[in-house]
Design an enzyme around this catalytic site. Structure first.
Site, mmCIF file in Angstrom:
data_model
loop_
_atom_site.group_PDB
_atom_site.id
_atom_site.type_symbol
_atom_site.label_atom_id
_atom_site.label_comp_id
_atom_site.label_asym_id
_atom_site.label_seq_id
_atom_site.Cartn_x
_atom_site.Cartn_y
_atom_site.Cartn_z
ATOM 1 N N MET A 108 15.348 6.529 -0.983
ATOM 2 C CA MET A 108 14.684 5.793 0.099
ATOM 3 C C MET A 108 14.077 4.503 -0.451
ATOM 4 S SD MET A 108 13.094 8.825 2.380
ATOM 5 C CE MET A 108 12.617 9.901 1.064
ATOM 6 N N ARG A 348 5.780 14.907 -10.798
ATOM 7 C CA ARG A 348 6.532 15.886 -10.005
ATOM 8 C C ARG A 348 7.230 16.825 -10.975
ATOM 9 N NH1 ARG A 348 10.951 11.412 -7.937
ATOM 10 N NH2 ARG A 348 11.720 10.907 -9.994
ATOM 11 N N HIS A 468 18.532 6.044 -13.575
ATOM 12 C CA HIS A 468 19.056 6.720 -12.386
ATOM 13 C C HIS A 468 20.235 7.613 -12.747
ATOM 14 C CE1 HIS A 468 21.651 6.953 -8.790
ATOM 15 N NE2 HIS A 468 20.492 7.163 -8.181
ATOM 16 N N CYS A 857 32.533 41.928 -1.321
ATOM 17 C CA CYS A 857 33.438 41.504 -2.394
ATOM 18 C C CYS A 857 34.121 40.176 -2.076
ATOM 19 C CB CYS A 857 34.472 42.577 -2.696
ATOM 20 S SG CYS A 857 35.552 42.926 -1.313
ATOM 21 N N TYR A 877 25.276 46.628 -3.330
ATOM 22 C CA TYR A 877 25.730 45.774 -4.429
ATOM 23 C C TYR A 877 26.434 44.533 -3.913
ATOM 24 C CZ TYR A 877 30.482 47.502 -3.598
ATOM 25 O OH TYR A 877 31.682 47.796 -3.025
#
Ligand code: PEP
Ligand code: MG
Length: 931
Positions: A108, A348, A468, A857, A877
């Site tokens: 942003m 952060r 970046h 599965c 499972y």
């Protein structure tokens, strides 16, 4: 009155770190840092609720907002001792930045130096005694404001940026190369020229009024929540568009007021490897954006900040440790040193690779900073697969030429063809999804995100460990080498030159994100450290620190999880690998995969025209299958093994080319025309809904009989060797109890015959895959016969959504781009739809057979969100491919820990985890879950 603005700073702070949803990550952490007494320039946060309001009301703000912003500006002025727009004394300048709940680095917009105009710039020059600094700030401000707020940023790569064009012309005229060589007079002229460009392009004067500038910037930052790169980023990381961003307005501090100033970004532990110790980049006499954008080559904090600015380094390392201990997590910090005074601009939780995530979390438990539960909860389950990915090393590197070395920013080994333009890389990938691409850039910017996403590796010539490129590739788990200064990149000729060697677009190179080395051509990979210990046994655990961290994490996960994990495996090798990675059984053996090793015998059986011929053709297959099953049972030594009877349509196994048909006819001693006729007979318009699954065994019962006999004889043989054996015979694609009963009868008869003859009876089950909506809705009936259900969610997604699993590639990208689907439903379970069907089947199945074994599965068994869903609906499972097992183990543990936390929260608050509301009635429960 609704509160939309929260102040932070030395004198008073309204928010704290718990308020991320409202204040965004940046705002909440600025407030927290101010609260714990760290040096934070004062400011205020406009909440994410305003963003939501802004988009719901045609880009208008709530009426109360203006007064609250005005009051908050006064509070900044008071704390900082400066006035906004002051013409006499040092004026207050502010920045305006975004800050969403989840950090979205660089996606942003930001505006710096707000508050400058023709009058305040003069005061700034006088008070700072640095005319050049003041006019450079003003020049940057007009440019940034023009780009971000007045929408003058070039829209395409070929559009010309009017500001850059003027700047280049000015440098040319002044006979200088760098921006920093421009004199105040040049900068003054540039400001005038920039403003004229604004007037020309927008038809309006550049705003002089500081408050008008603030509102312009606030609107632009809210607007940037919906820019293309932010949308792409959110889609990539599953961040809901509804969250919105907060906006932070904060007093400016300057890292560009001379050589006692600096600006930098740092991590408290290495973001690529997780090693303890501060790492990062800084620039002396620069503004913050310069470091992250990779425009100037930054210096490394760990190498030289202590020499350049010893006092500031000492203070900074103390603050960094305070922050890591306070948040109990690796911190990613932005700071500015203004005339030797340290200011904290952001903290952060750091983005990190899977390697760093595992290492840092395990180390922090061992340091006593966090508990094993916290360690498990914070590692994105998918990231552990990075620890299993191949690396460059050993024999693979023999004879390979190292051509350059840069910073090892994102671990992993990648080989691919060079592309310089991100959009071209994306176009190549769209044509060929397995294209191997190395994106080579001077530096990356958020606009390059789409190209970075499809690249196997990233190589940049500029920017450091916090640029970046480094940040984003770490998050994406991609190999990245950045700041590789030896490389000269020319976008125009699409070449990169290293010394006297030139590489063109399309040439192959290899990048090693562990060592920072770049190689010419393709480099073969070798197995990861973890697999060298577990599969190859070529490395001892004591010599493998990464393996030790991995194993520690897995053993903690096993302690907490309630779901069992099984593997989809078709042979002894895969079974052994599955056990090494923690499998407690096999959830799916696809028997048809075994037929490929004996394809001619199998084809004979398919092409048989009579039952007698088919029975004859089945005899050698029985032997092959029995041997294969014995191998699996031995490898699994007593663990349950689910074996699925033949499932795919027979047409998939026969040759379709004339030449191959003739060859097969010769082998079988029949006419080629007979082969070709039979192949034509087997052709179906929609084979996925055709003659497949149990329908094969119903029409050809001798196939089911042969397979059941092979399984039972294998079990008996292995048990006679003293190895325990628990076969689970699974019938595919059942939609009706009558189908099940038909097949069950054949299986049980075959089993009884084998066991009677052998005098041994293993524990065995007969169950079914649940792959059809009808099976879910009638699961109570089916469970009267079936002893277990295994959700075949690949087919259940196909049949539940009515979307072909083989053909959806033609539209899924558009569906994702348009947010019609938030995820690929064949990778992440569609919980509302397919999940809803599963819930019905679980409930109904249990109502008829309370101890029914329930598993999954389909591919979803190795997807974290889907595993968590399976935990929630009470499956026993999940089963997935062996290399996904660590993901499943970790995700299952995370599900159990979340459930425990939710239960505890409910107990103490009497309400739900989301809103902690004691009363669950529809009016009181704020989040609506009532739960
Ligand atoms: C399924 O459908 O989920 C499944 C596991 O079976 P297959 O992928 O072999 O069709
Ligand atoms: Mg299936």
């Amino acid at each position: 009155m609704a509160k939309y603005v929260y102040s932070f700073g030395k004198d008073s702070t309204d928010g704290d770190a718990t308020m991320k949803n409202l204040l965004g990550g940046k705002g909440a952490n600025l407030a927290e840092m101010a609260k714990i007494g760290l040096p934070v320039p004062s400011g205020f946060t406009i909440t994410t609720e305003v963003c939501t309001y802004f988009y719901a009301n045609g880009h208008q703000y709530p009426p109360e907002l203006e007064a609250q912003v005005n009051d908050a500006m006064v509070a900044i002025e008071k704390t900082m001792g400066k006035k906004f727009g002051d013409h006499k004394d040092m004026p207050l300048l502010v920045s305006c930045r975004s800050g969403a709940r989840e950090s979205m680095p660089g996606m942003m917009d930001t505006v710096l130096n707000i508050g400058l105009n023709d009058r305040t710039v003069e005061v700034l020059a006088k008070e700072s005694q640095d005319e050049r600094f003041a006019w450079d700030c003003y020049r940057r401000f007009v440019q940034m404001y023009g780009d971000v707020v007045l929408d003058m940023k070039p829209k395409t790569k070929t559009d010309i940026d009017p500001f850059e064009e003027l700047l280049e012309a000015k440098k040319h005229k002044a006979g200088v190369k760098e921006d920093s060589e421009l004199k105040p007079a040049h900068l003054k002229e540039l400001v005038k020229e920039f403003k004229a460009a604004v007037k020309k392009q927008t038809g309006k004067d550049f705003p002089d009024d500081p408050m008008e500038q603030v509102w312009g910037a606030v609107g632009a930052v809210f607007g940037s929540w919906m820019n293309d790169r932010a949308i792409v980023y959110r889609r990539m990381y599953g961040i809901p568009h509804e969250w919105g961003t907060a906006v932070n307005v904060q007093a400016m501090v300057f890292g560009n007021m001379g050589d006692t100033c600096a600006t930098g970004v740092a991590l408290t532990r290495n973001g690529a490897t997780g090693e303890k110790g501060i790492t990062g980049d800084y620039l002396v006499n620069a503004q913050g954006e310069d470091v992250v954008a990779g425009i100037r080559m930054p210096k490394r904090i760990e190498e030289s900040l202590n020499k350049d600015m010893p006092t500031s380094w000492e203070e900074f390392s103390k603050v960094a440790m305070i922050l890591e201990n306070h948040y109990k997590d690796v911190q990613d910090i932005e700071f500015t040193i203004e005339k030797q005074k340290l200011w904290m601009l952001q903290t952060r939780n750091a983005k990190r690779t899977g390697f760093a995530a595992v290492r840092a979390a395990v180390d922090m438990v061992n340091e006593g900073l966090i508990t094993p539960e916290q360690a498990i909860a914070r590692i994105p389950a998918n990231d552990v697969t990075q620890l299993l990915q191949p690396v460059f090393g050993g024999a693979g590197l023999k004879g390979k030429k190292e051509i350059a070395k840069g910073i090892n920013a994102g671990p992993g080994a990648a080989t691919g063809q060079i592309y310089f333009q991100p959009d071209e890389a994306e176009a190549v990938w769209q044509k060929k999804n397995d294209a191997e691409i190395i994106l080579v850039r001077l530096e990356t910017t958020p606009e390059d995100l789409r190209g970075m996403k499809v690249a196997k590796g990233i190589l940049t010539s500029r920017g450091g460990a916090a640029s970046h490129a480094a940040l984003v590739s770490r998050q994406m788990g991609k190999a990245c080498v950045c700041g590789c200064e030896a490389i000269n990149i020319d976008y125009k000729t699409e070449t990169m030159t290293i010394g006297d060697k030139t590489f063109k677009k399309g040439d192959w190179i290899s990048v090693d994100g562990f060592t920072g080395k770049v190689y010419e051509g393709k480099v073969p990979t070798s197995p990861s450290e973890v697999l060298q210990v577990l599969f190859e046994k070529s490395l001892k655990p004591k010599d493998a620190p990464l393996y030790q961290c991995f194993q520690q994490l897995m053993s903690w996960s096993d302690r907490f999880r309630k779901l069992d994990v099984r593997a989809n495996a078709d042979n002894p090798k895969e079974s052994n690998e599955a056990i090494a990675l923690g499998a407690q059984g096999i959830g799916l053996t696809r028997t048809e995969h075994m037929f490929f090793d004996h394809i001619d015998d199998f084809r004979k059986m398919i092409l048989s025209e009579t039952i007698a011929d088919r029975e004859k053709a089945l005899a050698p297959l029985l032997k092959h299958q029995q041997t294969d099953f014995e191998g699996i049972f031995r490898a699994m030594s007593g663990r349950p093994v689910t074996i699925r009877l033949l499932d795919p349509p027979l047409h998939e196994f026969v040759p379709h080319e004339e030449k191959d048909q003739a060859e097969l006819a010769k082998k079988m001693g029949i006419k080629p025309a007979d082969v070709s006729r039979r192949v034509k007979e087997l052709h179906e318009f929609n084979p996925m809904l055709g003659h497949r699954g149990c329908r094969l065994g119903i029409v050809y019962p001798e196939i089911t009989r042969m397979q059941a006999t092979a399984i039972c004889q294998a079990a008996v043989a292995v048990m006679k060797e003293g190895i325990d054996c628990h076969p689970e015979i699974m019938i595919p694609l059942i939609g009706n109890i009558t189908e099940f009963r038909n097949q069950e009868k054949i299986i049980r008869e075959a089993a009884t015959a084998v066991f009677k003859k052998a005098g041994v009876t293993p524990d065995y089950l007969v169950g079914t895959m649940i792959e059809l909506p009808r099976a879910c809705v009638t699961a109570d009936k089916i469970a009267e016969g079936a002893e277990f259900f295994s959700f075949g969610t690949n087919d259940l997604t196909q049949t539940g959504l009515g979307i072909s699993r083989d053909d959806y590639g033609t539209f899924i990208n558009e569906y994702r781009e348009m947010d019609i689907f938030s995820d690929d439903p064949f990778q992440t379970l569609d919980q509302d739809g397919v999940g809803g069907l599963m819930k019905i089947a679980v409930e109904k199945g249990r109502s008829a057979r309370s101890d029914i074994k329930l598993g999954i599965c389909g591919e979803h068994g190795g997807d974290p969100a889907s595993v968590k869903f399976c935990h929630k609906i009470g499956l026993s499972y999940v089963s997935c491919s062996p290399l996904r097992l660590p993901v499943a183990r970790l995700a299952a543990a995370q599900a159990a820990i979340t459930e425990k936390k939710e239960k505890a929260a409910k107990k103490t608050s009497g309400g739900c985890e989301c809103c902690k509301d004691g009363c669950k009635c529809c009016c009181c429960c704020k989040c609506g879950c009532r739960g």
